[in-house]
Design a protein around this motif. Sequence first.
Motif, short mmCIF file in Angstrom:
data_model
loop_
_atom_site.label_atom_id
_atom_site.label_comp_id
_atom_site.label_asym_id
_atom_site.label_seq_id
_atom_site.Cartn_x
_atom_site.Cartn_y
_atom_site.Cartn_z
N ILE A 104 0.55 -1.12 0.02
CA ILE A 104 -0.32 0.19 0.29
C ILE A 104 0.94 0.84 -0.14
O ILE A 104 0.29 2.44 -0.02
CB ILE A 104 -1.01 -0.24 1.50
CG1 ILE A 104 -1.59 -1.38 1.57
CG2 ILE A 104 -2.04 0.93 0.73
CD1 ILE A 104 -3.03 -1.09 0.48
N LEU A 105 2.01 1.48 0.59
CA LEU A 105 2.80 2.27 0.47
C LEU A 105 3.26 2.56 -0.69
O LEU A 105 3.77 4.37 -0.67
CB LEU A 105 4.02 1.86 2.13
CG LEU A 105 5.04 3.59 2.15
CD1 LEU A 105 4.56 4.69 2.29
CD2 LEU A 105 5.70 2.75 3.17
N ASP A 106 4.23 1.85 -1.67
CA ASP A 106 4.28 2.17 -2.41
C ASP A 106 3.15 2.89 -3.75
O ASP A 106 3.18 3.37 -4.26
CB ASP A 106 4.63 0.68 -3.58
CG ASP A 106 6.12 0.16 -2.78
OD1 ASP A 106 6.89 1.32 -2.23
OD2 ASP A 106 7.06 -1.05 -2.97
N LEU A 107 2.23 1.89 -2.67
CA LEU A 107 0.68 2.58 -4.34
C LEU A 107 0.55 3.73 -3.70
O LEU A 107 0.65 4.72 -4.81
CB LEU A 107 -0.03 1.39 -3.83
CG LEU A 107 -1.47 1.72 -4.24
CD1 LEU A 107 -1.70 1.76 -6.22
CD2 LEU A 107 -3.11 0.90 -3.92
N GLU A 108 -0.01 4.21 -2.24
CA GLU A 108 0.37 5.54 -1.76
C GLU A 108 1.56 6.64 -2.53
O GLU A 108 1.42 7.87 -3.40
CB GLU A 108 0.66 5.97 -0.47
CG GLU A 108 -0.09 7.41 0.03
CD GLU A 108 -0.47 6.76 1.56
OE1 GLU A 108 -0.75 7.79 1.98
OE2 GLU A 108 -0.19 5.72 2.26
N HIS A 109 2.36 6.12 -2.45
CA HIS A 109 4.03 6.77 -3.54
C HIS A 109 3.81 7.15 -4.73
O HIS A 109 3.94 8.46 -5.18
CB HIS A 109 4.76 6.44 -2.58
CG HIS A 109 5.07 6.49 -1.29
ND1 HIS A 109 6.76 5.38 -1.55
CD2 HIS A 109 5.17 7.11 -0.76
CE1 HIS A 109 6.68 6.02 0.53
NE2 HIS A 109 5.77 6.83 0.66
N THR A 110 3.13 5.92 -5.67
CA THR A 110 2.79 5.93 -7.02
C THR A 110 1.87 7.34 -7.14
O THR A 110 1.87 8.24 -8.29
CB THR A 110 2.77 4.27 -7.84
OG1 THR A 110 3.18 4.03 -7.27
CG2 THR A 110 1.78 4.97 -9.19
N PHE A 111 0.78 7.23 -6.19
CA PHE A 111 -0.52 8.07 -6.56
C PHE A 111 0.47 9.83 -6.25
O PHE A 111 -0.83 10.16 -7.31
CB PHE A 111 -1.97 7.85 -5.73
CG PHE A 111 -3.05 8.59 -6.08
CD1 PHE A 111 -3.60 8.58 -6.89
CD2 PHE A 111 -2.92 9.38 -4.74
CE1 PHE A 111 -4.39 9.28 -6.87
CE2 PHE A 111 -4.81 10.54 -5.26
CZ PHE A 111 -5.32 10.33 -6.35
N LEU A 112 0.82 9.90 -5.23
CA LEU A 112 1.38 11.12 -4.69
C LEU A 112 1.87 11.54 -6.16
O LEU A 112 2.05 13.35 -6.25
CB LEU A 112 2.25 10.91 -3.46
CG LEU A 112 1.71 10.91 -2.27
CD1 LEU A 112 2.58 10.56 -1.02
CD2 LEU A 112 1.38 12.21 -1.74
N TYR A 113 3.25 11.05 -6.21
CA TYR A 113 3.93 10.95 -8.36
C TYR A 113 2.80 11.14 -9.06
O TYR A 113 2.86 12.56 -9.66
CB TYR A 113 4.71 9.80 -8.44
CG TYR A 113 5.89 10.48 -9.60
CD1 TYR A 113 6.68 10.53 -9.37
CD2 TYR A 113 4.85 9.99 -10.47
CE1 TYR A 113 7.27 10.65 -10.97
CE2 TYR A 113 6.11 10.30 -12.09
CZ TYR A 113 6.90 10.72 -11.90
OH TYR A 113 7.73 11.22 -13.07
N LEU A 114 2.26 11.02 -9.46
CA LEU A 114 1.07 11.52 -10.38
C LEU A 114 0.24 12.68 -9.80
O LEU A 114 0.11 13.52 -10.32
CB LEU A 114 -0.01 10.09 -10.83
CG LEU A 114 -0.14 9.33 -10.93
CD1 LEU A 114 -0.41 7.87 -11.31
CD2 LEU A 114 1.32 9.33 -12.63
N CYS A 115 -0.28 13.02 -8.31
CA CYS A 115 -0.68 14.40 -8.25
C CYS A 115 0.48 15.45 -8.39
O CYS A 115 0.14 16.92 -8.86
CB CYS A 115 -1.05 13.82 -6.91
SG CYS A 115 -2.89 12.94 -6.27
N MET A 116 1.36 14.84 -8.26
CA MET A 116 2.20 16.19 -8.85
C MET A 116 2.89 16.76 -10.10
O MET A 116 3.37 16.87 -10.38
CB MET A 116 4.15 15.89 -7.75
CG MET A 116 3.62 15.28 -6.86
SD MET A 116 5.70 15.43 -6.07
CE MET A 116 6.81 16.82 -5.96
#
Length: 484
Positions: free
Chosen positions: A267-279
């Motif tokens: 989940i943490l890697d998935l959340e980081h991926t989503f944060l990257y896309l938000c940026m």
Amino acid sequence: MRVSKEELIAVLAQFNPWWRGEPIADLPDWQRAASRELNRWINHPPVHRAILLSGARQVGKTTLLQQQIDALLKQSVPAANILYATFDHPVLKLAGIEAVLEAWREREPRVDGSEYLFLDEAQFIRDWGTWVKHQIDFNKQRRIVFTGSAMPLVEADQESGVGRWHTIRLTTLSFYEYLQIKQLQLPALPPLKSLTELFDWTPPQFYRAQEIAVPYVGHFHEYLIRGGFPQTAQVESITQAQRLLREDIIDKALKRDMTALFGVRRILDLEHTFLYLCMHDGGLLNITDLSSNLEVKRPTAQHFIELLEACHLIYRLPPFGYGKDVLKGRFKIYLADAAIAPAVLLKGKSIIDDPAALGVATETAVFKHLFARYYSQNVRFTYWHGKKDREVDLVAEIGGQLIPFEVKYRAQHTGARELKGLIELCEQKKIGRGYVVTKSLDDFGLMTGLPQTGDTASQIMRLPAPLLCYWMGASELNQPEFND
């Protein structure tokens, strides 16, 4: 797992107050534009199919179901023939669909006429695809509406679902719907069924629309940072709205739904991926850069991107073209709502004073509005990349017709110098009409002084973003044949 029938009936009775002759509590007066299509498929279906209502968390799917149930009751459909069940309830999930139906009919014996089944969160029904297929093939008296995370539903059982259900996509609120829910008293803008009508407007009509639209601009900016979810639209403060969006919608989608629907453990890697896309909202996806920055393998990153799209948190646009052009090209990523990035990245209201961030949010909103307006007509959305890194943000394609949209949300008026990509595409593909989405209300009208080559000169309409989003949302209620 076996659940006692008494316990099952007790749960169903809570969800179906009409069995006791009681109204549905707290039903809002406003309705989503999608309610018209849903109502048509429930009451006058073109063919016998189930209806899949798909969309992200908290976009109003359950409310839509309840409003349709209320409408059926007002049409004198027997209360005993209407069932609502949500399968994220632990008792119903454990019991299974057949036990739920048996408990329903023990509590409420059938009355003559059609049966209406409204099944929320249907992805938790075991072998749901096989069950729906069997119902549609062999039980013509049942009309079934089900909701859930549509992409996993469709992909998991696509073969058995062919011809068995009709999908209605529910995006976040349009700007028009947002204003209706807020019950804001604003001067009425002139109605517009199709953007092509603008090409026949006279200068006084443009001036009049500019004057009327002045109070809309502030509400449009608030819409971009508050969010297009019904709950976030109705809370008092923008800070509360963003916290709700971040904690109650996005966090649950990432941490609960991804685990429950797809068995995601990282989940943490998935959340980081989503944060990257938000940026990088509205930008081209560099999967190599994403993998390197987040220290995940490329296939893992690609899988996460697909899961985020499956749960309606992002959209992916391929480059314009076919075959190798698409395979070699990079996808463009849009978030499901313009307010997601500011909420997740804790930017608050600061994007209003950040021209670049405000431009990105506007481009995201423009795409969402165009997608919501035309998806049902099988419009293909792409972006275009030409010579010397010239690009066009959005290209809508249907039946060989191309309609390009370029977003230039900035204070300066837009001239031909800023539209080299749009002009090149129009010349190359002999496109008659294109649109540039602008910021200033007086940056509105047909562009003049464009270079002309070939036999056919293209027309480009400058259109302020608040007006485009308002008209796209308002015209979604009518759904005429495709016309830009």
